[in-house]
Motif scaffolding. Structure first.
Motif, mmCIF file in Angstrom:
data_model
loop_
_atom_site.group_PDB
_atom_site.id
_atom_site.type_symbol
_atom_site.label_atom_id
_atom_site.label_comp_id
_atom_site.label_asym_id
_atom_site.label_seq_id
_atom_site.Cartn_x
_atom_site.Cartn_y
_atom_site.Cartn_z
ATOM 1 N N ALA A 24 0.820 -1.204 0.000
ATOM 2 C CA ALA A 24 0.000 0.000 0.000
ATOM 3 C C ALA A 24 0.854 1.254 0.000
ATOM 4 O O ALA A 24 0.474 2.267 -0.523
ATOM 5 N N ALA A 25 2.034 1.172 0.585
ATOM 6 C CA ALA A 25 2.837 2.391 0.671
ATOM 7 C C ALA A 25 4.299 2.035 0.637
ATOM 8 O O ALA A 25 4.703 0.953 1.012
ATOM 9 N N ALA A 26 5.081 2.980 0.140
ATOM 10 C CA ALA A 26 6.519 2.820 0.244
ATOM 11 C C ALA A 26 6.874 2.929 1.713
ATOM 12 O O ALA A 26 6.358 3.779 2.418
ATOM 13 N N SER A 27 7.726 2.039 2.206
ATOM 14 C CA SER A 27 7.961 2.030 3.639
ATOM 15 C C SER A 27 9.021 3.047 4.041
ATOM 16 O O SER A 27 9.809 3.492 3.220
ATOM 17 N N SER A 28 8.984 3.407 5.296
ATOM 18 C CA SER A 28 10.002 4.300 5.835
ATOM 19 C C SER A 28 10.272 3.878 7.262
ATOM 20 O O SER A 28 9.863 2.803 7.685
ATOM 21 N N TRP A 29 10.946 4.722 8.019
ATOM 22 C CA TRP A 29 11.237 4.313 9.388
ATOM 23 C C TRP A 29 10.149 4.807 10.342
ATOM 24 O O TRP A 29 9.428 5.752 10.044
ATOM 25 N N PRO A 30 10.034 4.149 11.496
ATOM 26 C CA PRO A 30 8.971 4.518 12.435
ATOM 27 C C PRO A 30 9.252 5.859 13.113
ATOM 28 O O PRO A 30 10.366 6.365 13.065
ATOM 29 N N ALA A 31 8.206 6.394 13.729
ATOM 30 C CA ALA A 31 8.356 7.642 14.492
ATOM 31 C C ALA A 31 7.755 7.441 15.869
ATOM 32 O O ALA A 31 6.750 6.740 16.018
ATOM 33 N N THR A 32 8.389 8.026 16.883
ATOM 34 C CA THR A 32 7.846 7.937 18.246
ATOM 35 C C THR A 32 7.615 9.338 18.809
ATOM 36 O O THR A 32 8.364 10.267 18.511
ATOM 37 N N GLY B 117 12.904 7.909 -5.346
ATOM 38 C CA GLY B 117 12.951 8.079 -3.891
ATOM 39 C C GLY B 117 11.827 8.897 -3.268
ATOM 40 O O GLY B 117 11.981 10.088 -3.062
ATOM 41 N N VAL B 118 10.702 8.276 -2.956
ATOM 42 C CA VAL B 118 9.568 9.024 -2.417
ATOM 43 C C VAL B 118 9.496 9.023 -0.890
ATOM 44 O O VAL B 118 8.630 9.669 -0.327
ATOM 45 N N THR B 119 10.379 8.289 -0.233
ATOM 46 C CA THR B 119 10.402 8.326 1.228
ATOM 47 C C THR B 119 11.840 8.581 1.688
ATOM 48 O O THR B 119 12.788 8.362 0.921
ATOM 49 N N PRO B 120 12.014 9.032 2.927
ATOM 50 C CA PRO B 120 13.370 9.274 3.429
ATOM 51 C C PRO B 120 14.269 8.035 3.314
ATOM 52 O O PRO B 120 15.453 8.159 2.985
ATOM 53 N N LEU B 121 13.695 6.851 3.556
ATOM 54 C CA LEU B 121 14.495 5.621 3.491
ATOM 55 C C LEU B 121 15.024 5.399 2.071
ATOM 56 O O LEU B 121 16.189 5.032 1.867
#
Lengths: 367, 272
Positions: A24-32, B117-121
């Motif tokens: 569903a989405a390009a993944s990234s890192w989590p946020a707290t 590159g659409v996300t920071p990762l």
């Protein structure tokens, strides 16, 4: 037949490749985010709500009985969260990073239900939002800064176009102005009504939110320059060229600025004099430093991509460290209530907490 | 290792092209054409080998052994190998070039996804892949000049799936995905060889491929960044062009439900 074998292999490869890259989405890192004894973890399909002292997931009453607080309970369509949540009273506000919908949700933390949805954005949300005097300053993936009424979710005025590119960083405020930057090297200051106060151009893309301290802003750029700007005018006070790329927000103990860099797959951690920009000390790290550091009781906490939490004194002397094998840290350590709470990637844990002496207190797996 | 040898060189070549052109969509198109041209000799060899196999399978000798040993698989395999040897045709010669092309195509695909590159990762991965010496070639290739990459191209954002929204429609039209579906269908159909026997396994497989590939790539274009769809379309069109240049385009395959001349001829001769 051989031709067919080739085609079948081609299809399988393409299918495998593409399916491995998406969802569903390009993944990234989590946020707290920590607030009043609670940790809010934005991590993929869920916004988790966890007790900071115990690591126990909160539950909320629903028609089917008490349910783990993985919010929101009533999202319309796929959700994907990587932005830090913004809290305002009982409201939890954050944008959806899924490739459809592009909603900004305001969730009632007492019921877990969506209170309102803002759906005017045209691209997934990467950045967190900032509430300033009952107005939400919402930098969107479509390059617009939306101003939204916090109570109703209604858009205030026309969106402000800040870039042709996505806006990735959460705005910050000094109580008067709201500061936000784009990847086109620019940093902006807006008053509470959304009027532009000033705009300054730096040398390259800005990927970490600025630090506001006193009358200054401290902000790093992709090419490794750390700037001190006057918060009222945007005028540059000093800059220092560091080795590597800066990805995060700096931290301060009131006298020094602390920031890490990315040098390929390694990193460097710096202490810089807040008034002059002179480097006090620097420390090589085998892993890149992407998450922002944190300062607590004179000690500095920072994490590396090599799965290490490092604690040093303000003079740079190591105090203790904790390593999770194969884990990667991209998210800033959260220091609250006598604990340092981390959100590792590539790990069995979604959250892990240590006391300030380095003893592991709890873990949260989300299972 | 794959990143080091394939993906990173592709990313840097793509970025270098972009630094001169200033438009990432055009850079994708030109780079796709260059990659297709570089891999053309491999493709040409594959077509040639495929045609030789096709010819062999249409020969009377081949058909005879198929009929004669239809109940003895082992003997059939032995006879087939004998004919391969006699005619100097390798059953793997049309497959091997395809396998060699894979790393190139996969690397190219990954380099496009990473460069957008659409996300920071993804951006972190991109920045790490950029060669430090790139800016020595042109100042436009420095990190500060390259990032962020302009992802707007024509009416699209190359980093997002593409939809055209019309005022009178409540939904968006995935124009690019539709074009991908059509060009993939055209490419599959036009480059598919005429099969003497439309009922044989090979023909059935080709038929399935002709339906499956357009649907698959249509779905991918619908779901993933439109930069990929630009790549698919360019690649399809160049592929058709390359087949046409070799005189291998089979226009008859575009006519639905029409049996090719060869099939009709083949059946006529069998009756005779």
């Amino acid at each position: 037949m051989n031709r067919n074998l080739g085609k079948i292999l081609a299809i399988m490869s393409v299918a495998l490749l593409l399916s491995a890259c998406g969802g569903a989405a390009a993944s990234s890192w989590p946020a707290t985010v920590g607030n009043e004894g609670t940790v809010y973890l934005s991590n993929g399909r869920n916004l988790y709500v966890v007790d900071a002292q115990t690591g126990v997931e909160a539950t909320l009453p629903t028609a089917e009985g008490n349910q783990p607080a993985r919010l929101p309970f009533n999202a319309d369509g796929a959700v994907s969260f990587y932005a830090p949540v913004e809290t305002k009273g009982d409201l939890l506000i954050l944008g959806n990073a899924a490739t459809k919908g592009f909603q900004l949700y305001a969730i009632d933390s007492k019921s877990g239900l969506v209170k309102w949805v803002f759906d005017k954005a045209t691209v997934p949300w990467i950045a967190g939002v900032k509430v300033h005097e009952n107005t939400i300053f919402a930098p969107s993936g479509d390059g617009n800064l939306y101003l939204i009424d916090v109570e109703t979710g209604a858009q205030i005025g026309e969106p402000i176009k800040l870039s042709e590119h996505s806006l990735w960083t959460k705005p910050v405020s000094d109580g008067k102005n709201v500061f936000i930057e784009n990847m086109d090297h620019e940093i902006f200051a807006f008053d509470a009504e959304g009027n532009l106060t000033w705009k300054t151009e730096l040398d390259s893309s800005i990927l970490g939110a600025p630090l506001v301290e006193g009358e200054s802003l401290f902000v790093g750029t992709l090419t490794g320059n750390l700037y001190s700007l006057d918060a009222a005018s945007g005028t540059q006070k000093w800059s220092v060229d560091l080795e590597g790329n800066i990805w995060s927000t700096p931290a301060t103990d009131g006298t020094s600025i602390y920031i890490g860099t990315v040098i390929g797959n390694t990193g460097k951690f710096y202490s810089i004099d807040m008034e002059t920009g002179t480097i006090n000390w620097q420390k090589d790290e085998p892993g890149s430093i992407i998450g922002a550091p944190a300062v607590e009781q004179g000690d500095i906490y920072y994490v590396t991509e090599a799965g290490k939490l490092q604690v040093v004194t303000n003079a740079g002397a190591p105090k203790w460290q904790a390593i999770i094998e194969n884990a990667k840290y991209y998210t800033a350590p959260l220091v609250m209530d006598g604990l340092v709470i981390l959100a590792p990637m590539n790990s069995d844990y979604l959250l892990v907490a240590y006391d300030l002496q380095g003893a592991q207190k709890w873990t949260f797996t989300g299972k | 290792m794959f990143d080091l040898l394939i993906v990173n060189p592709f990313i840097n070549a793509l970025l270098l092209l972009y630094s001169y052109i200033g438009n990432f969509g055009v850079a994708i198109i030109i780079f796709t054409i260059i990659v297709r041209l570089i891999t053309y000799p491999i493709m040409a060899k594959q077509i040639k080998s495929g045609a030789a196999m096709q010819e062999l399978m249409a020969s009377d000798e081949w058909k005879k052994i198929q009929e004669k040993y239809k109940n003895d698989k082992e003997k059939l395999a032995q006879e087939q190998m004998r004919i391969y040897k006699e005619k100097g045709v390798s059953p793997f010669s049309s497959c091997l070039p395809t396998l060699i092309q894979f790393p190139i195509l996969i690397g190219f695909y990954q380099s496009i996804v990473r460069a957008i590159g659409v996300t920071p990762l993804q951006m972190l991965s991109l920045v790490r892949g950029i060669y430090p010496g790139l800016e020595n070639i042109t100042p436009n290739a420095s990190l500060s000049a390259l990032i962020p990459i302009r992802s707007d191209f024509l009416w699209m954002n190359l980093g997002q799936p593409e939809y055209v929204h019309l005022d009178f429609l409540p939904f968006g039209i995935p124009v690019l995905a539709i074009i991908v579906g059509i060009t993939t269908y055209l490419q599959t159909k036009l480059t598919m060889p005429s099969t003497p026997n439309s009922n044989d396994q090979s023909a059935q497989m080709n038929k399935m491929m002709g339906l499956y590939m357009p649907v698959l790539l249509f779905y991918f274009s619908l779901t993933f960044a439109s930069g990929l769809a630009v790549y698919f379309i360019t690649s399809n069109l160049v592929g058709i062009g390359q087949y046409a240049a070799m005189g291998k385009v089979n226009w008859k395959n575009l006519i639905p439900f029409k049996k090719s001349t060869e099939v009709v001829q083949s059946k006529t001769s069998r009756k005779g």
